[in-house]
Design a protein around this motif. Structure first.
Motif, PDB file in Angstrom:
ATOM      1  N   THR A   1       0.370  -1.221  -0.542  1.00  0.00           N
ATOM      2  CA  THR A   1      -0.310  -0.089  -0.047  1.00  0.00           C
ATOM      3  C   THR A   1       0.730   1.032  -0.010  1.00  0.00           C
ATOM      4  O   THR A   1       2.025   0.914   0.127  1.00  0.00           O
ATOM      5  CB  THR A   1      -0.346  -0.242   1.241  1.00  0.00           C
ATOM      6  OG1 THR A   1      -0.961   1.222   0.799  1.00  0.00           O
ATOM      7  CG2 THR A   1       0.066   0.106   2.863  1.00  0.00           C
ATOM      8  N   ASP A   2       0.022   2.116  -0.614  1.00  0.00           N
ATOM      9  CA  ASP A   2       1.190   3.643  -0.466  1.00  0.00           C
ATOM     10  C   ASP A   2       2.020   3.869  -1.014  1.00  0.00           C
ATOM     11  O   ASP A   2       2.900   4.289  -0.486  1.00  0.00           O
ATOM     12  CB  ASP A   2       1.099   4.119   0.889  1.00  0.00           C
ATOM     13  CG  ASP A   2      -0.097   4.303   2.015  1.00  0.00           C
ATOM     14  OD1 ASP A   2      -1.124   4.856   1.464  1.00  0.00           O
ATOM     15  OD2 ASP A   2      -0.369   3.287   1.945  1.00  0.00           O
ATOM     16  N   LEU A   3       2.284   3.086  -2.212  1.00  0.00           N
ATOM     17  CA  LEU A   3       3.368   2.944  -3.139  1.00  0.00           C
ATOM     18  C   LEU A   3       3.958   4.270  -3.339  1.00  0.00           C
ATOM     19  O   LEU A   3       5.261   5.192  -3.319  1.00  0.00           O
ATOM     20  CB  LEU A   3       3.541   2.349  -4.119  1.00  0.00           C
ATOM     21  CG  LEU A   3       3.810   0.447  -4.388  1.00  0.00           C
ATOM     22  CD1 LEU A   3       2.939  -0.195  -5.065  1.00  0.00           C
ATOM     23  CD2 LEU A   3       5.698   0.173  -3.904  1.00  0.00           C
ATOM     24  N   HIS A   4       3.358   5.565  -4.002  1.00  0.00           N
ATOM     25  CA  HIS A   4       3.154   6.908  -4.360  1.00  0.00           C
ATOM     26  C   HIS A   4       4.615   7.117  -5.409  1.00  0.00           C
ATOM     27  O   HIS A   4       5.242   8.069  -5.065  1.00  0.00           O
ATOM     28  CB  HIS A   4       3.505   7.317  -2.776  1.00  0.00           C
ATOM     29  CG  HIS A   4       2.290   7.853  -2.330  1.00  0.00           C
ATOM     30  ND1 HIS A   4       1.092   8.747  -2.314  1.00  0.00           N
ATOM     31  CD2 HIS A   4       2.328   7.759  -0.985  1.00  0.00           C
ATOM     32  CE1 HIS A   4       0.757   8.889  -1.363  1.00  0.00           C
ATOM     33  NE2 HIS A   4       0.603   7.931  -0.272  1.00  0.00           N
ATOM     34  N   HIS A   5       4.364   5.979  -6.186  1.00  0.00           N
ATOM     35  CA  HIS A   5       5.396   6.274  -7.170  1.00  0.00           C
ATOM     36  C   HIS A   5       5.151   7.520  -7.972  1.00  0.00           C
ATOM     37  O   HIS A   5       4.569   7.996  -7.634  1.00  0.00           O
ATOM     38  CB  HIS A   5       4.972   5.166  -8.583  1.00  0.00           C
ATOM     39  CG  HIS A   5       5.797   5.861  -9.748  1.00  0.00           C
ATOM     40  ND1 HIS A   5       5.222   6.290 -10.743  1.00  0.00           N
ATOM     41  CD2 HIS A   5       7.224   5.897  -9.712  1.00  0.00           C
ATOM     42  CE1 HIS A   5       6.398   6.086 -11.272  1.00  0.00           C
ATOM     43  NE2 HIS A   5       7.483   6.246 -10.757  1.00  0.00           N
ATOM     44  N   GLY A   6       6.064   8.306  -8.148  1.00  0.00           N
ATOM     45  CA  GLY A   6       6.369   9.997  -8.269  1.00  0.00           C
ATOM     46  C   GLY A   6       7.762  10.391  -8.034  1.00  0.00           C
ATOM     47  O   GLY A   6       9.389   9.838  -7.794  1.00  0.00           O
TER      48      GLY A   6
ATOM     49  N   THR B   1      -1.682   6.555   6.474  1.00  0.00           N
ATOM     50  CA  THR B   1      -1.173   7.006   7.989  1.00  0.00           C
ATOM     51  C   THR B   1       0.664   6.657   7.180  1.00  0.00           C
ATOM     52  O   THR B   1       1.459   7.595   8.838  1.00  0.00           O
ATOM     53  CB  THR B   1      -1.405   6.321   9.515  1.00  0.00           C
ATOM     54  OG1 THR B   1      -0.999   5.279   9.548  1.00  0.00           O
ATOM     55  CG2 THR B   1      -3.224   6.487   9.344  1.00  0.00           C
ATOM     56  N   HIS B   2       1.103   5.620   6.208  1.00  0.00           N
ATOM     57  CA  HIS B   2       2.444   5.684   6.863  1.00  0.00           C
ATOM     58  C   HIS B   2       3.187   5.370   8.162  1.00  0.00           C
ATOM     59  O   HIS B   2       4.940   5.747   8.339  1.00  0.00           O
ATOM     60  CB  HIS B   2       2.994   7.053   5.668  1.00  0.00           C
ATOM     61  CG  HIS B   2       2.419   7.554   5.030  1.00  0.00           C
ATOM     62  ND1 HIS B   2       2.964   7.748   3.445  1.00  0.00           N
ATOM     63  CD2 HIS B   2       1.241   7.346   4.037  1.00  0.00           C
ATOM     64  CE1 HIS B   2       2.702   8.018   2.728  1.00  0.00           C
ATOM     65  NE2 HIS B   2       1.484   7.308   2.455  1.00  0.00           N
TER      66      HIS B   2
ATOM     67  N   GLY C   1       2.836   1.490   4.564  1.00  0.00           N
ATOM     68  CA  GLY C   1       2.533   1.459   3.425  1.00  0.00           C
ATOM     69  C   GLY C   1       4.323   1.678   2.778  1.00  0.00           C
ATOM     70  O   GLY C   1       5.573   1.058   3.816  1.00  0.00           O
ATOM     71  N   LEU C   2       4.443   2.283   1.721  1.00  0.00           N
ATOM     72  CA  LEU C   2       6.137   2.345   1.033  1.00  0.00           C
ATOM     73  C   LEU C   2       6.839   2.739   0.368  1.00  0.00           C
ATOM     74  O   LEU C   2       7.805   3.582   0.739  1.00  0.00           O
ATOM     75  CB  LEU C   2       5.974   0.901  -0.862  1.00  0.00           C
ATOM     76  CG  LEU C   2       5.460  -0.667   0.417  1.00  0.00           C
ATOM     77  CD1 LEU C   2       4.914  -1.206  -0.728  1.00  0.00           C
ATOM     78  CD2 LEU C   2       6.896  -1.582   0.311  1.00  0.00           C
TER      79      LEU C   2
ATOM     80  N   GLY D   1      12.212   6.428  12.193  1.00  0.00           N
ATOM     81  CA  GLY D   1      11.209   5.713  12.887  1.00  0.00           C
ATOM     82  C   GLY D   1      10.137   4.941  12.842  1.00  0.00           C
ATOM     83  O   GLY D   1       9.403   4.162  13.288  1.00  0.00           O
ATOM     84  N   SER D   2      10.035   4.687  10.770  1.00  0.00           N
ATOM     85  CA  SER D   2       8.957   4.839  10.470  1.00  0.00           C
ATOM     86  C   SER D   2       9.318   3.443   8.629  1.00  0.00           C
ATOM     87  O   SER D   2       8.705   4.471   7.945  1.00  0.00           O
ATOM     88  CB  SER D   2       7.908   4.943  10.006  1.00  0.00           C
ATOM     89  OG  SER D   2       6.333   4.575   9.653  1.00  0.00           O
ATOM     90  N   ARG D   3       9.199   2.610   8.859  1.00  0.00           N
ATOM     91  CA  ARG D   3      10.242   1.952   7.523  1.00  0.00           C
ATOM     92  C   ARG D   3       9.336   1.558   7.313  1.00  0.00           C
ATOM     93  O   ARG D   3       8.425   1.076   7.361  1.00  0.00           O
ATOM     94  CB  ARG D   3      11.407   0.825   7.969  1.00  0.00           C
ATOM     95  CG  ARG D   3      12.817   1.457   8.642  1.00  0.00           C
ATOM     96  CD  ARG D   3      13.665  -0.342   8.746  1.00  0.00           C
ATOM     97  NE  ARG D   3      13.544  -0.848   7.751  1.00  0.00           N
ATOM     98  CZ  ARG D   3      13.987  -2.012   8.474  1.00  0.00           C
ATOM     99  NH1 ARG D   3      14.540  -2.685   9.615  1.00  0.00           N
ATOM    100  NH2 ARG D   3      14.196  -3.196   7.037  1.00  0.00           N
ATOM    101  N   PRO D   4       9.778   1.354   5.921  1.00  0.00           N
ATOM    102  CA  PRO D   4       8.467   1.063   4.902  1.00  0.00           C
ATOM    103  C   PRO D   4       8.633  -0.468   4.966  1.00  0.00           C
ATOM    104  O   PRO D   4       9.088  -1.204   5.199  1.00  0.00           O
ATOM    105  CB  PRO D   4       9.273   1.115   3.520  1.00  0.00           C
ATOM    106  CG  PRO D   4      10.160   1.812   3.647  1.00  0.00           C
ATOM    107  CD  PRO D   4      10.563   2.034   4.928  1.00  0.00           C
TER     108      PRO D   4
END
Length: 274
Positions: free
Chosen positions: A57-62, A211-212, A250-251, A261-264
């Protein structure tokens, strides 16, 4: 240490600390973790016990998340050999030009029980038509207020998805269809806040992203979480009013191209009877 050396050292440390933090944040943003939770699903048939689901989820390619990174996520996912692949929305960031290339790469994903996906708020913001067309071209069955039956012999599990909470029209009843209270039902919702409004006892587990994991998290918590419920839906297994919710970090990234502090993570979920 004399006063001049002390001041020079202190100034250098003060100037370099943000740069070091930013460099690490860029590194962590691509340091993917394989998360392997075993999650309960109420009324899960015995034949489905141990079924594995890759949740992306949340790949957000950009501009911050490259196609090479998306390709590495695909290769890693395939190496895990999941029974099922589900995607939780937010495939692009900032511009529609990033949508189709992302799905061209995601098309390489495959799993014995299929590949399914839902929409997120960024998919509405950056190109809804391009996103739905890209999903179809990649062989990703879209579950927007609809569901499918996963079957093994005479046993069945309902896999359903709802529209985005912020931008769409979420309807769990449409998604669950003819499922009964005796069926195991797994629901996909991009935004975990949807679970706060859900009062359908048929749903045993919700999978969400959005929420990432806070994206930038300090020992006292995340300064910003895109949720009306603060830190509750930051990440991991959460008890909502009617059901359990598993929230992936997410990713990709949005806002700023770093994570602290929040690894994909790729979530390789193993289902067990709840």
């Amino acid at each position: 240490m004399n006063r001049r050396l002390f001041l020079r050292t202190t100034l250098a440390a003060t100037i370099s600390a943000p740069a070091i933090a930013a460099s690490y944040g860029l590194f962590e943003a691509s340091w993917v973790k394989i998360d392997r939770p075993t999650l309960p699903l109420a009324r899960l048939p015995k034949s489905f016990d141990g079924m594995t689901i890759a949740f992306l989820t949340d790949l957000h390619h950009g501009p911050f998340t490259t196609l090479d990174y998306v390709s590495s996520v695909v290769r890693t996912t395939l190496s895990l050999r999941p029974d099922l692949i589900v995607l939780g929305g937010d495939y692009s960031l900032l511009d529609a030009k990033y949508i189709r290339p992302c799905f061209d790469v995601l098309a390489a994903l495959q799993a014995p029980m299929g590949m399914f996906g839902i929409l997120g708020n960024h998919d509405y913001w950056h190109g809804l038509t391009e996103t739905t067309e890209g999903m179809a071209a990649a062989g990703i069955a879209e579950l927007t207020n609809r569901g499918v039956w996963l079957t093994k012999g005479s046993d069945r599990v309902r896999l359903a998805g709802v529209d985005d909470l912020w931008c769409g029209r979420s309807n769990a009843n449409e998604a669950l269809g003819d499922a009964t209270r005796d069926d195991a039902c797994l629901l996909l919702s991009h935004n975990p806040d949807f679970a706060e409004h859900l009062r359908d006892a048929r749903v045993g587990l919700v999978l969400s992203g959005h929420t990432h994991g806070g994206q930038v998290v300090f020992p006292g918590g995340a300064p910003f979480v895109p949720s009306q419920y603060g830190q509750k839906y930051l990440r991991g297994l959460v008890q909502a009013p009617e059901t359990l919710v598993y929230v992936s970090r997410g990713l990709g990234t949005s806002g700023v191209p770093i994570r602290l502090g929040s690894r994909p993570e790729i979530n390789l979920i193993t289902l067990t009877p709840g």
